[in-house]
Design a protein around this motif. Structure first.
Motif, PDB file in Angstrom:
ATOM      1  N   GLY A 129       0.925  -1.315  -0.401  1.00 43.71           N
ATOM      2  CA  GLY A 129      -0.110   0.427  -0.042  1.00 43.71           C
ATOM      3  C   GLY A 129       0.982   0.884  -0.007  1.00 43.71           C
ATOM      4  N   TRP A 130       2.032   1.471   0.870  1.00 42.14           N
ATOM      5  CA  TRP A 130       3.110   2.265   1.048  1.00 42.14           C
ATOM      6  C   TRP A 130       3.586   3.029  -0.591  1.00 42.14           C
ATOM      7  N   LEU A 131       3.709   1.022  -1.129  1.00 43.16           N
ATOM      8  CA  LEU A 131       4.457   1.941  -2.333  1.00 43.16           C
ATOM      9  C   LEU A 131       3.109   1.877  -3.695  1.00 43.16           C
ATOM     10  N   LEU A 138      -2.522   8.380  -4.949  1.00 38.86           N
ATOM     11  CA  LEU A 138      -3.580   7.613  -4.651  1.00 38.86           C
ATOM     12  C   LEU A 138      -5.120   9.042  -3.618  1.00 38.86           C
ATOM     13  N   SER A 139      -3.915   8.566  -2.856  1.00 35.53           N
ATOM     14  CA  SER A 139      -4.866   9.121  -1.950  1.00 35.53           C
ATOM     15  C   SER A 139      -4.554  10.384  -0.460  1.00 35.53           C
ATOM     16  N   ARG A 140      -2.821  10.196  -0.479  1.00 39.55           N
ATOM     17  CA  ARG A 140      -2.577  11.400   0.066  1.00 39.55           C
ATOM     18  C   ARG A 140      -0.677  11.604  -0.617  1.00 39.55           C
ATOM     19  N   ASN A 141      -0.059  12.978  -0.149  1.00 42.64           N
ATOM     20  CA  ASN A 141       0.734  13.131  -0.120  1.00 42.64           C
ATOM     21  C   ASN A 141       2.056  12.324  -0.421  1.00 42.64           C
ATOM     22  N   GLN A 147       6.985  16.855  -4.045  1.00 44.26           N
ATOM     23  CA  GLN A 147       6.070  18.073  -4.994  1.00 44.26           C
ATOM     24  C   GLN A 147       4.634  17.450  -6.179  1.00 44.26           C
ATOM     25  N   MET A 148       5.116  15.633  -6.464  1.00 43.21           N
ATOM     26  CA  MET A 148       4.590  15.136  -7.167  1.00 43.21           C
ATOM     27  C   MET A 148       3.340  15.247  -7.193  1.00 43.21           C
ATOM     28  N   PRO A 149       2.040  15.537  -5.900  1.00 38.38           N
ATOM     29  CA  PRO A 149       1.183  16.067  -6.125  1.00 38.38           C
ATOM     30  C   PRO A 149       0.737  16.938  -7.269  1.00 38.38           C
ATOM     31  N   PHE A 150       1.475  17.890  -7.084  1.00 40.82           N
ATOM     32  CA  PHE A 150       1.469  18.889  -8.470  1.00 40.82           C
ATOM     33  C   PHE A 150       0.648  18.218 -10.028  1.00 40.82           C
ATOM     34  N   MET A 193      -6.061  16.396  -4.544  1.00 47.35           N
ATOM     35  CA  MET A 193      -4.409  16.358  -3.264  1.00 47.35           C
ATOM     36  C   MET A 193      -4.874  17.466  -2.806  1.00 47.35           C
ATOM     37  N   ARG A 194      -4.091  18.875  -3.871  1.00 48.05           N
ATOM     38  CA  ARG A 194      -4.393  20.365  -3.472  1.00 48.05           C
ATOM     39  C   ARG A 194      -5.578  20.892  -4.142  1.00 48.05           C
ATOM     40  N   ALA A 195      -6.911  21.368  -3.754  1.00 49.28           N
ATOM     41  CA  ALA A 195      -7.559  22.036  -4.334  1.00 49.28           C
ATOM     42  C   ALA A 195      -7.115  23.192  -5.428  1.00 49.28           C
ATOM     43  N   SER A 196      -6.418  23.721  -4.648  1.00 49.26           N
ATOM     44  CA  SER A 196      -5.769  25.338  -5.157  1.00 49.26           C
ATOM     45  C   SER A 196      -5.584  25.332  -6.897  1.00 49.26           C
ATOM     46  N   ILE A 197      -5.262  24.463  -7.257  1.00 47.96           N
ATOM     47  CA  ILE A 197      -4.633  23.730  -8.050  1.00 47.96           C
ATOM     48  C   ILE A 197      -5.550  23.894  -9.351  1.00 47.96           C
ATOM     49  N   LEU A 198      -6.889  23.128  -9.674  1.00 49.23           N
ATOM     50  CA  LEU A 198      -7.901  23.662 -10.079  1.00 49.23           C
ATOM     51  C   LEU A 198      -8.702  24.656 -10.410  1.00 49.23           C
ATOM     52  N   CYS A 199      -8.152  25.264  -9.006  1.00 49.05           N
ATOM     53  CA  CYS A 199      -8.883  26.615  -8.819  1.00 49.05           C
ATOM     54  C   CYS A 199      -7.088  28.025 -10.027  1.00 49.05           C
TER      55      CYS A 199
END
Length: 380
Positions: A129-131, A138-141, A147-150, A193-199
């Motif tokens: 799961g960690w891998l 999938l559901s966490r940073n 930096q990859m959630p961007f 992960m970061r809603a501001s990116i969509l904004c």
């Protein structure tokens, strides 16, 4: 509607390239090596060195993700190929998703491998799961490539872009406002992960329709800096007083991000005809590679240089802190030059196609256009 001249178009292309380099150098400050864990950093809150680190993160890094998101939305809104959903998503999978997956795998292999050997204090695989979380976010940073959630969220924005380009501006602004509210109230995962990116992605699309980029560059540089010059100290004051309501802090944070992005765009435009702007433009093909690689370099190389300067709080640390983006960039240029000789196909994949032969030819053509623009500016 403002009709751009050919000179404006060339200068805008140069400003986009410069803005990308400035933003990604700023991202390095956000993740700069400190040699301390979270508790030790908290104890140093308010000290001169920690405040310097915070200011560099805010002044350089705060504009990075918003402006990169806005530029992505601006470019997508102006591309005729965006409306072809399957072709568009296929291209973005190649340029955004694939590099994210490859670099996440490299991070696990190198950083966790060195940590497993006992040579580094870093995360190591704990479970399948960690891998999966480190690779796919999938559901966490992730613990390593934070930096990859961007890229993850940007790809999801790109998947929806063929729908967005068909929607009226008021709908885009409404969805962007909802995303901004989600950022303020800490919502988003696991969808974003970061809603501001969509904004900011949607703001960029609307900016394309309303000529916002051209209107901003018509504002004097000093005037364009004023909103951020006011909001950054306000943001610092809130950060130093954790008792303030988190929603208020997040609201000021979102406004500061927007103001910083507009200022950074105006600054990039001003730098285009300068020698420094030309230098930044030369580094632009390496910027995406730097974005993807810099945390691996910080994990592995940070402690080595830090052994000479000491961690945050040491006398020599400020010099190391200020130099870290330039050190990372120099390392990336050297790595890319070496990889091109031994594995050009791998270099192409790692850069999302940005360091291929066709891209280099385009870069040379853009550099020639920039040279003509600087010559014209010097004569005027």
């Amino acid at each position: 509607m403002i009709v751009p001249t050919p000179t404006d178009t060339v200068r805008r292309s140069g400003a986009i390239a410069i803005a990308r380099v400035l933003c990604i150098l700023g991202v390095v400050y956000v993740h700069a090596w400190t040699g301390l864990n979270g508790e030790a950093l908290e104890r140093l809150r308010g000290t001169p060195q920690e405040t310097l680190r915070w200011v560099l993160m805010e002044a350089m890094g705060r504009s990075a993700v918003p402006l990169l998101g806005m530029l992505s939305g601006w470019l997508v809104a102006g591309s005729t190929r965006t409306r072809n959903w399957s072709d568009h998503v296929r291209r973005k999978a190649r340029t955004v998703l694939a590099p994210m997956l490859i670099w996440n795998a490299i991070a696990i292999l190198l950083v966790s491998g060195v940590a497993w050997a006992g040579l580094l204090a870093a995360p190591i695989p704990q479970s399948w799961g960690w891998l999966a979380q480190e690779m796919l976010i999938l559901s966490r940073n992730p613990d390593i490539n934070v930096q990859m959630p961007f890229l993850r969220d940007l790809f999801l924005c790109m998947v929806a872009a063929p729908l967005f380009v068909r929607l009226p501006s008021w709908t885009l602004l409404t969805v962007g406002a909802v995303a901004g509210a989600a950022h303020i109230f800490g919502l988003g995962p696991p969808l974003l992960m970061r809603a501001s990116i969509l904004c900011f992605f949607l703001i960029g699309m609307v900016a394309r329709r309303t000529d916002l980029a051209d209107r901003i560059v018509a504002v004097p540089l000093l005037l364009a800096s004023l909103p951020y010059a006011v909001l950054m100290p306000t943001r610092l004051a809130i950060a130093l007083h954790p008792g303030i309501a988190p929603q208020l802090g997040a609201t000021v944070d979102l406004c500061a991000r927007f103001a910083a992005a507009l200022f950074m765009w105006r600054l990039a435009w001003a730098l285009v005809p300068t020698r420094f702007g030309s230098l930044l433009r030369w580094f632009e093909p390496y910027a995406f590679f730097l974005f993807c690689a810099h945390l691996i370099l910080i994990w592995l190389g940070g402690p080595l240089i830090g052994a000479l300067t000491g961690p945050l709080g040491s006398p020599l640390y400020p010099l190391y802190l200020i130099a870290q983006p330039l050190l990372m960039l120099a390392a990336v240029v050297a790595i890319v030059q070496g990889l091109r000789r031994v594995a050009p196909a791998l270099t192409d994949w790692l850069s999302g196609g940005r360091l291929g032969a066709a891209d280099q030819a385009e870069t040379r053509a853009a550099s020639n256009a920039m040279a003509k623009l600087r010559l014209r500016a010097s004569k005027s």
